[in-house]
Scaffold this motif. Sequence first.
Motif, PDB file in Angstrom:
ATOM      1  N   GLY A   1       3.827  -9.799  46.107  1.00 23.80           N
ATOM      2  CA  GLY A   1       3.995  -8.703  47.056  1.00 23.80           C
ATOM      3  C   GLY A   1       5.104  -8.981  48.048  1.00 23.80           C
ATOM      4  O   GLY A   1       5.286 -10.112  48.501  1.00 23.80           O
ATOM      5  N   LEU A   2       5.872  -7.941  48.394  1.00 24.86           N
ATOM      6  CA  LEU A   2       6.982  -8.033  49.350  1.00 24.86           C
ATOM      7  C   LEU A   2       6.778  -7.000  50.456  1.00 24.86           C
ATOM      8  O   LEU A   2       6.384  -5.850  50.190  1.00 24.86           O
ATOM      9  CB  LEU A   2       8.324  -7.797  48.652  1.00 24.86           C
ATOM     10  CG  LEU A   2       8.682  -8.747  47.512  1.00 24.86           C
ATOM     11  CD1 LEU A   2       9.962  -8.305  46.841  1.00 24.86           C
ATOM     12  CD2 LEU A   2       8.805 -10.177  48.002  1.00 24.86           C
ATOM     13  N   ASP A   3       7.052  -7.436  51.693  1.00 25.26           N
ATOM     14  CA  ASP A   3       6.912  -6.534  52.829  1.00 25.26           C
ATOM     15  C   ASP A   3       8.041  -5.504  52.817  1.00 25.26           C
ATOM     16  O   ASP A   3       9.230  -5.857  52.723  1.00 25.26           O
ATOM     17  CB  ASP A   3       6.927  -7.311  54.139  1.00 25.26           C
ATOM     18  CG  ASP A   3       6.658  -6.420  55.327  1.00 25.26           C
ATOM     19  OD1 ASP A   3       5.506  -5.964  55.481  1.00 25.26           O
ATOM     20  OD2 ASP A   3       7.627  -6.153  56.079  1.00 25.26           O
ATOM     21  N   LEU A   4       7.697  -4.256  52.929  1.00 25.99           N
ATOM     22  CA  LEU A   4       8.670  -3.177  52.785  1.00 25.99           C
ATOM     23  C   LEU A   4       9.666  -3.163  53.937  1.00 25.99           C
ATOM     24  O   LEU A   4      10.887  -3.158  53.716  1.00 25.99           O
ATOM     25  CB  LEU A   4       7.939  -1.839  52.683  1.00 25.99           C
ATOM     26  CG  LEU A   4       8.811  -0.570  52.665  1.00 25.99           C
ATOM     27  CD1 LEU A   4       9.761  -0.572  51.489  1.00 25.99           C
ATOM     28  CD2 LEU A   4       7.924   0.672  52.649  1.00 25.99           C
ATOM     29  N   GLN A   5       9.202  -3.146  55.149  1.00 25.37           N
ATOM     30  CA  GLN A   5      10.083  -2.967  56.301  1.00 25.37           C
ATOM     31  C   GLN A   5      10.984  -4.188  56.536  1.00 25.37           C
ATOM     32  O   GLN A   5      12.194  -4.049  56.764  1.00 25.37           O
ATOM     33  CB  GLN A   5       9.251  -2.667  57.557  1.00 25.37           C
ATOM     34  CG  GLN A   5       8.578  -1.289  57.505  1.00 25.37           C
ATOM     35  CD  GLN A   5       7.741  -1.020  58.734  1.00 25.37           C
ATOM     36  OE1 GLN A   5       6.864  -1.809  59.101  1.00 25.37           O
ATOM     37  NE2 GLN A   5       8.003   0.111  59.389  1.00 25.37           N
TER      38      GLN A   5
ATOM     39  N   ILE B   1       4.557   8.755  36.339  1.00 29.21           N
ATOM     40  CA  ILE B   1       4.748   7.936  37.544  1.00 29.21           C
ATOM     41  C   ILE B   1       4.108   6.577  37.310  1.00 29.21           C
ATOM     42  O   ILE B   1       2.894   6.467  37.126  1.00 29.21           O
ATOM     43  CB  ILE B   1       4.136   8.641  38.773  1.00 29.21           C
ATOM     44  CG1 ILE B   1       4.831   9.993  38.990  1.00 29.21           C
ATOM     45  CG2 ILE B   1       4.264   7.768  40.010  1.00 29.21           C
ATOM     46  CD1 ILE B   1       4.224  10.801  40.115  1.00 29.21           C
ATOM     47  N   SER B   2       4.922   5.532  37.337  1.00 31.08           N
ATOM     48  CA  SER B   2       4.436   4.184  37.053  1.00 31.08           C
ATOM     49  C   SER B   2       3.917   3.473  38.299  1.00 31.08           C
ATOM     50  O   SER B   2       3.046   2.608  38.197  1.00 31.08           O
ATOM     51  CB  SER B   2       5.552   3.345  36.411  1.00 31.08           C
ATOM     52  OG  SER B   2       6.033   3.965  35.229  1.00 31.08           O
ATOM     53  N   PHE B   3       4.464   3.816  39.482  1.00 31.00           N
ATOM     54  CA  PHE B   3       4.091   3.135  40.722  1.00 31.00           C
ATOM     55  C   PHE B   3       3.901   4.176  41.828  1.00 31.00           C
ATOM     56  O   PHE B   3       4.492   5.269  41.760  1.00 31.00           O
ATOM     57  CB  PHE B   3       5.172   2.119  41.124  1.00 31.00           C
ATOM     58  CG  PHE B   3       5.579   1.188  40.010  1.00 31.00           C
ATOM     59  CD1 PHE B   3       4.793   0.092  39.691  1.00 31.00           C
ATOM     60  CD2 PHE B   3       6.734   1.417  39.276  1.00 31.00           C
ATOM     61  CE1 PHE B   3       5.155  -0.764  38.671  1.00 31.00           C
ATOM     62  CE2 PHE B   3       7.103   0.572  38.265  1.00 31.00           C
ATOM     63  CZ  PHE B   3       6.315  -0.518  37.949  1.00 31.00           C
ATOM     64  N   PRO B   4       3.136   3.838  42.871  1.00 29.43           N
ATOM     65  CA  PRO B   4       2.947   4.804  43.969  1.00 29.43           C
ATOM     66  C   PRO B   4       4.238   5.118  44.720  1.00 29.43           C
ATOM     67  O   PRO B   4       4.347   6.184  45.342  1.00 29.43           O
ATOM     68  CB  PRO B   4       1.929   4.101  44.888  1.00 29.43           C
ATOM     69  CG  PRO B   4       1.260   3.081  44.040  1.00 29.43           C
ATOM     70  CD  PRO B   4       2.287   2.652  43.036  1.00 29.43           C
ATOM     71  N   TRP B   5       5.202   4.241  44.724  1.00 27.54           N
ATOM     72  CA  TRP B   5       6.474   4.448  45.413  1.00 27.54           C
ATOM     73  C   TRP B   5       7.559   5.024  44.502  1.00 27.54           C
ATOM     74  O   TRP B   5       8.704   5.191  44.949  1.00 27.54           O
ATOM     75  CB  TRP B   5       6.958   3.123  46.001  1.00 27.54           C
ATOM     76  CG  TRP B   5       6.908   1.971  45.036  1.00 27.54           C
ATOM     77  CD1 TRP B   5       7.830   1.592  44.130  1.00 27.54           C
ATOM     78  CD2 TRP B   5       5.825   1.074  44.885  1.00 27.54           C
ATOM     79  NE1 TRP B   5       7.416   0.513  43.411  1.00 27.54           N
ATOM     80  CE2 TRP B   5       6.166   0.156  43.860  1.00 27.54           C
ATOM     81  CE3 TRP B   5       4.572   0.925  45.500  1.00 27.54           C
ATOM     82  CZ2 TRP B   5       5.323  -0.869  43.433  1.00 27.54           C
ATOM     83  CZ3 TRP B   5       3.740  -0.101  45.090  1.00 27.54           C
ATOM     84  CH2 TRP B   5       4.118  -0.986  44.066  1.00 27.54           C
TER      85      TRP B   5
ATOM     86  N   GLN C   1       1.092   4.873  54.297  1.00 28.06           N
ATOM     87  CA  GLN C   1       0.635   3.516  54.598  1.00 28.06           C
ATOM     88  C   GLN C   1       0.846   2.562  53.414  1.00 28.06           C
ATOM     89  O   GLN C   1      -0.004   1.739  53.086  1.00 28.06           O
ATOM     90  CB  GLN C   1      -0.852   3.521  55.030  1.00 28.06           C
ATOM     91  CG  GLN C   1      -1.109   4.298  56.310  1.00 28.06           C
ATOM     92  CD  GLN C   1      -2.545   4.219  56.757  1.00 28.06           C
ATOM     93  OE1 GLN C   1      -3.405   3.627  56.082  1.00 28.06           O
ATOM     94  NE2 GLN C   1      -2.857   4.825  57.909  1.00 28.06           N
ATOM     95  N   ILE C   2       2.009   2.712  52.813  1.00 30.86           N
ATOM     96  CA  ILE C   2       2.411   1.785  51.746  1.00 30.86           C
ATOM     97  C   ILE C   2       3.391   0.808  52.393  1.00 30.86           C
ATOM     98  O   ILE C   2       4.568   1.106  52.588  1.00 30.86           O
ATOM     99  CB  ILE C   2       3.052   2.546  50.559  1.00 30.86           C
ATOM    100  CG1 ILE C   2       2.074   3.561  49.979  1.00 30.86           C
ATOM    101  CG2 ILE C   2       3.511   1.573  49.482  1.00 30.86           C
ATOM    102  CD1 ILE C   2       2.656   4.438  48.886  1.00 30.86           C
ATOM    103  N   PHE C   3       2.907  -0.373  52.743  1.00 29.56           N
ATOM    104  CA  PHE C   3       3.716  -1.354  53.439  1.00 29.56           C
ATOM    105  C   PHE C   3       4.126  -2.526  52.541  1.00 29.56           C
ATOM    106  O   PHE C   3       5.057  -3.258  52.898  1.00 29.56           O
ATOM    107  CB  PHE C   3       2.955  -1.900  54.662  1.00 29.56           C
ATOM    108  CG  PHE C   3       2.500  -0.825  55.606  1.00 29.56           C
ATOM    109  CD1 PHE C   3       3.416  -0.138  56.374  1.00 29.56           C
ATOM    110  CD2 PHE C   3       1.148  -0.508  55.716  1.00 29.56           C
ATOM    111  CE1 PHE C   3       3.002   0.847  57.259  1.00 29.56           C
ATOM    112  CE2 PHE C   3       0.740   0.474  56.592  1.00 29.56           C
ATOM    113  CZ  PHE C   3       1.662   1.158  57.361  1.00 29.56           C
ATOM    114  N   THR C   4       3.454  -2.716  51.459  1.00 25.62           N
ATOM    115  CA  THR C   4       3.738  -3.839  50.565  1.00 25.62           C
ATOM    116  C   THR C   4       4.075  -3.291  49.176  1.00 25.62           C
ATOM    117  O   THR C   4       3.338  -2.464  48.621  1.00 25.62           O
ATOM    118  CB  THR C   4       2.542  -4.792  50.470  1.00 25.62           C
ATOM    119  OG1 THR C   4       2.206  -5.244  51.791  1.00 25.62           O
ATOM    120  CG2 THR C   4       2.872  -5.982  49.598  1.00 25.62           C
TER     121      THR C   4
END
Length: 292
Positions: free
Chosen positions: A178-182, A136-140, A158-161
């Motif tokens: 960084g980019l906002d997820l929503q 796994i390279s990233f938390p998402w 709570q992963i928003f960015t």
Amino acid sequence: MGRSENCKRKFPEREDEFLTLKLSSNSPPIVSESPPPAEHTFLPPSLPFTTAAAEQRVSPSISTTMETLVSQAPPQIPFQFPLTHSLCALPPPFMPVSPTPPSVSNNNLISKPRRNSSRNTSSKKTREGKGETVPISFPWATDRRAMVRDLKYLLQRQIFTITGNVQCKKCEREYEMGLDLQSKFAEIENFIAENKSSMHDRAPSVWMYPVLPNCRYCHEENSVKPVLAEKKRSINWLFLLLGQMLGCCTLEHLKYFCKHTDNHRTGAKDRVLYLTYLGLCKQLDPKDLFER
């Protein structure tokens, strides 16, 4: 005077002939003293016996000649006439004449490699040394290739960015953005809802040639491009989706995504790019809007 005397007087030149005829009628027949003609002796040219045996007289009978020659041959070597001799016009029974073998072409002698019948089935399997799971390279990201977490999972953690590395094409400075997820995902969702009917399964020009962000340091417009990982399994797919920078990927990168997400990966880049956008949106939020 007798009649014979009268004949002699009349024909004195025939007296010698008369005496010769008289003698030949009273004397026994004269046998000529010339020797009889010599009998022809059969002596093959290359016989394996001695010269003394060859000088002996052989009966003219063919059967007697054969028995004599065979009896005089050494017992270790089987007797055989030369094939060129008149007595050996036909081949002996111990030397059969084999039929002429059929001509064989050189193409039949060369073994052709067999085709692998399981090539179509093996192409779907993972190649040797590559497992189904990856680090796994990233938390998402998930442990599956080209798969990201859904939106609900990320918001609960709570992963928003969503962050990623970028580099300026002018000053060549590399930094993290960084980019906002929503908010970014909402922009893409609205764009697809408005333009999906006119796309015809092809990516529009704004996806093919995206407008890049401005540089943070030199403030150059449309100059910041994403840094793509060397290994395809480590590409930050979600960051590229939210920044609408999937068009910076090569065709091989996009085919890799479609391959591991069971999407059709043949065709031009705009078609494969369209499938990549919809595939990532469907992973985040499985709506009917993101169906093909």
